[in-house]
Design a protein around this motif. Structure first.
Motif, PDB file in Angstrom:
ATOM      1  N   ALA A  68      -8.701   6.382  -1.741  1.00  0.00           N
ATOM      2  CA  ALA A  68      -9.034   5.016  -2.159  1.00  0.00           C
ATOM      3  C   ALA A  68      -8.517   3.990  -1.164  1.00  0.00           C
ATOM      4  CB  ALA A  68      -8.458   4.735  -3.546  1.00  0.00           C
ATOM      5  N   GLU A  69      -7.306   4.177  -0.687  1.00  0.00           N
ATOM      6  CA  GLU A  69      -6.723   3.219   0.249  1.00  0.00           C
ATOM      7  C   GLU A  69      -7.403   3.285   1.614  1.00  0.00           C
ATOM      8  OE1 GLU A  69      -4.741   0.832  -0.719  1.00  0.00           O
ATOM      9  OE2 GLU A  69      -4.531   1.673  -2.713  1.00  0.00           O
ATOM     10  N   ARG A  82       2.496   1.837  -3.445  1.00  0.00           N
ATOM     11  CA  ARG A  82       1.492   2.335  -4.404  1.00  0.00           C
ATOM     12  C   ARG A  82       1.124   3.793  -4.112  1.00  0.00           C
ATOM     13  NH1 ARG A  82      -1.022  -2.434  -3.158  1.00  0.00           N
ATOM     14  NH2 ARG A  82      -2.717  -1.330  -2.112  1.00  0.00           N
ATOM     15  N   THR A  89       0.841  -1.204   0.000  1.00  0.00           N
ATOM     16  CA  THR A  89       0.000   0.000   0.000  1.00  0.00           C
ATOM     17  C   THR A  89       0.868   1.244   0.000  1.00  0.00           C
ATOM     18  OG1 THR A  89      -1.755  -1.176   1.164  1.00  0.00           O
ATOM     19  CG2 THR A  89      -1.814   1.238   1.251  1.00  0.00           C
ATOM     20  N   GLN A 107       0.408   5.471  -7.636  1.00  0.00           N
ATOM     21  CA  GLN A 107      -0.402   4.446  -8.290  1.00  0.00           C
ATOM     22  C   GLN A 107      -1.808   4.366  -7.713  1.00  0.00           C
ATOM     23  OE1 GLN A 107       2.697   1.352  -7.610  1.00  0.00           O
ATOM     24  NE2 GLN A 107       2.230   0.833  -9.735  1.00  0.00           N
ATOM     25  N   THR A 108      -2.007   4.975  -6.565  1.00  0.00           N
ATOM     26  CA  THR A 108      -3.306   4.980  -5.916  1.00  0.00           C
ATOM     27  C   THR A 108      -3.428   6.278  -5.123  1.00  0.00           C
ATOM     28  OG1 THR A 108      -4.820   3.682  -4.557  1.00  0.00           O
ATOM     29  CG2 THR A 108      -2.535   3.781  -3.810  1.00  0.00           C
TER      30      THR A 108
END
Length: 118
Positions: free
Chosen positions: A94-95, A84, A81, A89-90
């Motif tokens: 969202a996480e 990313r 996580t 990448q995220t």
């Protein structure tokens, strides 16, 4: 004693290996620590602790300093996580929504600090 800094070339190579799915535990550890190092350089301070067990933790963000015991503002996530998130990448939102980031405290939000420039 100052912490030993991860060399830019070594850090970038480790991050590339993790992003490419070809990283072993040592490369993952280097990538995580390198990206935490960049976060620490971007937002020096001791208000928020970002933890990526078992590989590393840093205290960041200017404000009231934490010196003993468990900090009031803690963010914790796994290595995948963090990589990313730190590489763009995220997103933080969202996480958090997917439950991959645990954050406690009124200042435990580093959405404005990621991705870090690597």
């Amino acid at each position: 004693m100052a912490k030993r800094k991860i060399d830019v070339g070594d850090g970038r190579a480790a991050v590339a290996a993790v992003r490419g799915g070809a990283a072993n535990r040592a490369a993952t550890a280097t990538a995580v620590r390198y990206l935490l190092q960049l976060l620490e350089e971007r937002a020096p301070g001791k208000t928020v602790e970002v933890r990526v067990p078992p590989f590393g933790a840093v205290q960041v963000v200017q404000g009231p300093e934490h010196t003993r015991g468990t900090p009031p503002n803690v963010i914790e996530m796994d290595a995948d996580t963090w990589v990313r998130l730190a590489t763009g990448q995220t997103s933080w939102e969202a996480e958090r929504e997917d439950g991959r980031i645990a954050a406690s405290g009124t200042r435990a939000d580093v959405a404005h600090l990621v991705p870090v420039l690597w």
